[in-house]
Design a protein around this motif. Structure first.
Motif: not given
Length: 105
Positions: A10, A73, A87, A96, A98, A103-105
């Protein structure tokens, strides 16, 4: 070949205290500061420092997955079951999931 890793991130870093509180409140997670494995050639036990890591045991697959905390993280592998758990953890942390390429999942 290097494995592809994902991250729970984040904008403001996740604190160690926050992460460990999440791990300790979830019965499927176990905090693990040291991993012990065996050298397959010598049989010698090897200790690896894994500060602030948590092991998640999938209740369905009965498989163990590692979530490693460092520098604000959480890093983990790309297994589908592990992504699903990540998630849920990310939602609890207002973060999130990443990928290495952003790319975001």
């Amino acid at each position: 070949m290097a494995s592809y890793t994902l991250h729970i991130e984040r904008e403001n870093q996740i604190s160690e205290t926050e992460w460990l509180a999440i791990c300790e409140s979830d019965s499927s997670l176990t905090v693990q500061h040291v991993a012990i494995t065996t050298n397959p050639q010598t049989g010698e036990a090897i200790e690896i420092q894994t500060p602030n890591s948590c092991i998640w045991t999938s209740p369905i697959l009965r498989r163990k997955y590692n979530f490693s905390y460092a520098n604000g993280s959480i890093t983990f592998g790309s297994d589908k079951a592990q992504i699903k758990k990540a998630k849920k953890l990310a939602r609890l942390l207002s973060a999130k999931v990443i990928g290495d390429e952003g790319e975001e999942y």
